[in-house]
Design a protein around this motif. Structure first.
Motif, PDB file in Angstrom:
ATOM      1  N   LEU A 196       0.856  -1.190   0.000  1.00 37.89           N
ATOM      2  CA  LEU A 196       0.000   0.000   0.000  1.00 37.89           C
ATOM      3  C   LEU A 196       0.888   1.234   0.000  1.00 37.89           C
ATOM      4  N   ASP A 197       0.722   2.056  -1.033  1.00 39.84           N
ATOM      5  CA  ASP A 197       1.459   3.307  -1.100  1.00 39.84           C
ATOM      6  C   ASP A 197       0.644   4.339  -0.318  1.00 39.84           C
ATOM      7  N   VAL A 198       1.214   4.784   0.787  1.00 38.80           N
ATOM      8  CA  VAL A 198       0.512   5.741   1.643  1.00 38.80           C
ATOM      9  C   VAL A 198       1.261   7.076   1.520  1.00 38.80           C
ATOM     10  N   SER A 199       0.948   7.790   0.462  1.00 36.84           N
ATOM     11  CA  SER A 199       1.573   9.083   0.171  1.00 36.84           C
ATOM     12  C   SER A 199       3.105   9.018   0.251  1.00 36.84           C
ATOM     13  N   GLY A 200       3.681   7.986  -0.347  1.00 42.81           N
ATOM     14  CA  GLY A 200       5.141   7.898  -0.398  1.00 42.81           C
ATOM     15  C   GLY A 200       5.736   6.968   0.642  1.00 42.81           C
ATOM     16  N   LEU A 201       5.008   6.700   1.721  1.00 44.88           N
ATOM     17  CA  LEU A 201       5.429   5.632   2.637  1.00 44.88           C
ATOM     18  C   LEU A 201       4.738   4.352   2.165  1.00 44.88           C
TER      19      LEU A 201
END
Ligand SMILES: [Zn+2]
Length: 286
Positions: free
Chosen positions: A61-66
């Motif tokens: 899951l890409d969470v705004s870059g994390l």
């Protein structure tokens, strides 16, 4: 165990339900599932989920870059809920590893049944920071996975074909269940030395890998996370079907047991009618 098709279906499901939502909070119920500490899991709170991807059997899951990268392992699962209980779960021995709350009250649990603690969760800045992801071989549904690619992999290996198919550093995403299915499909013994396969066998094996996985992906698409396990089971011809008739020839499906898993095959279709030695039993009898 979720393999490529189930993880692919989870990716589609999460794209539809989680992308665009903001992570409200992450509850860690089983600290042992979390394999990284920098950035901390709490850094995800307040960030929007911008994408979901699959690497082999890893969910990303890409969470705004994390990146929240999950390996469900043998008994792990993702349980989606449109309305999660807001109270934090009590840490303890239950199946819950991690709970992700989203801003609309929905969210998901990462759970693991049984006592084997293999469910692994990583919070990283780049998915390749996860050792298991960095090591992955070719994705069997990618354009790079050609007959020549497979022929090259098999020719270089000393092991048996079953071992090559399930080695994630060679082919990413194929596990115990679908490798049994593929070998049954082409009528090959799981113990056949990989480098002894002729060109025609490799071509048929390649076609079976792609067809089996694509078929399973298609059947799994659109299903809710909770329905994926039973769908996987109902689509299998030999894996997990010890003692039942082979759907092709009617012979009884047999198994070979190892310390912590087993493989299934049909002797008539795959080993010229000869049952394979059960390695666990033969070891005990020595
Ligand atoms: Zn058969």
């Amino acid at each position: 165990m979720p393999e490529l098709p189930e993880v692919e279906a989870l990716v589609s499901f999460l794209r539809e339900h989680a992308v665009g939502r903001v992570v409200a909070r992450v509850d860690v119920a089983g600290i042992e599932v979390l394999k990284t500490y920098d950035p901390p899991v709490t850094a995800l709170a307040g960030l929007e989920i911008t994408g979901v991807a699959r690497h082999g059997k890893f969910l990303d899951l890409d969470v705004s870059g994390l990146h929240l990268v999950v390996h469900l392992a043998r008994a792990g699962w993702l349980r989606w809920s449109p309305a999660l209980a807001p109270a934090p779960p009590r840490p303890g021995k239950g199946p819950l590893g991690l709970r992700v709350h989203l801003d609309d009250g929905s969210g998901f649990d990462l759970t693991e049944a049984g006592t084997r603690k293999r469910l692994s969760v990583y919070v990283v800045r780049d998915p390749s920071e996860v050792p298991g992801v960095a090591r992955l071989g070719v994705d069997p549904l990618s354009a790079e996975f050609t007959v020549d690619t497979l022929a090259g992999l098999l020719a270089e290996e000393r092991g048996q074909v079953k071992g090559v198919l399930t080695n994630q550093s060679l082919i990413a995403g194929l596990g115990n269940a679908y490798s049994d299915e593929v070998l049954w499909e082409v009528g090959l013994s799981p113990f056949k030395p990989a480098r002894n396969l002729g060109r025609e066998d490799v071509e048929r094996l390649h076609a079976a890998i792609v067809d089996t996985l694509r078929g399973a992906v298609q059947r799994a698409q659109g299903l809710a996370a909770k329905d994926l396990k039973s769908e996987k089971k109902s689509g299998l011809n030999v894996h997990g079907r010890t003692g039942l008739p082979c759907p092709r020839c009617g012979d009884t499906v047999r198994e070979v047991s190892f310390a912590d898993k087993s493989l299934q095959y049909c002797a008539t279709c795959q080993t010229g009618g000869q049952p394979l030695a059960d390695r666990r039993l033969s070891r005990l009898l020595k």
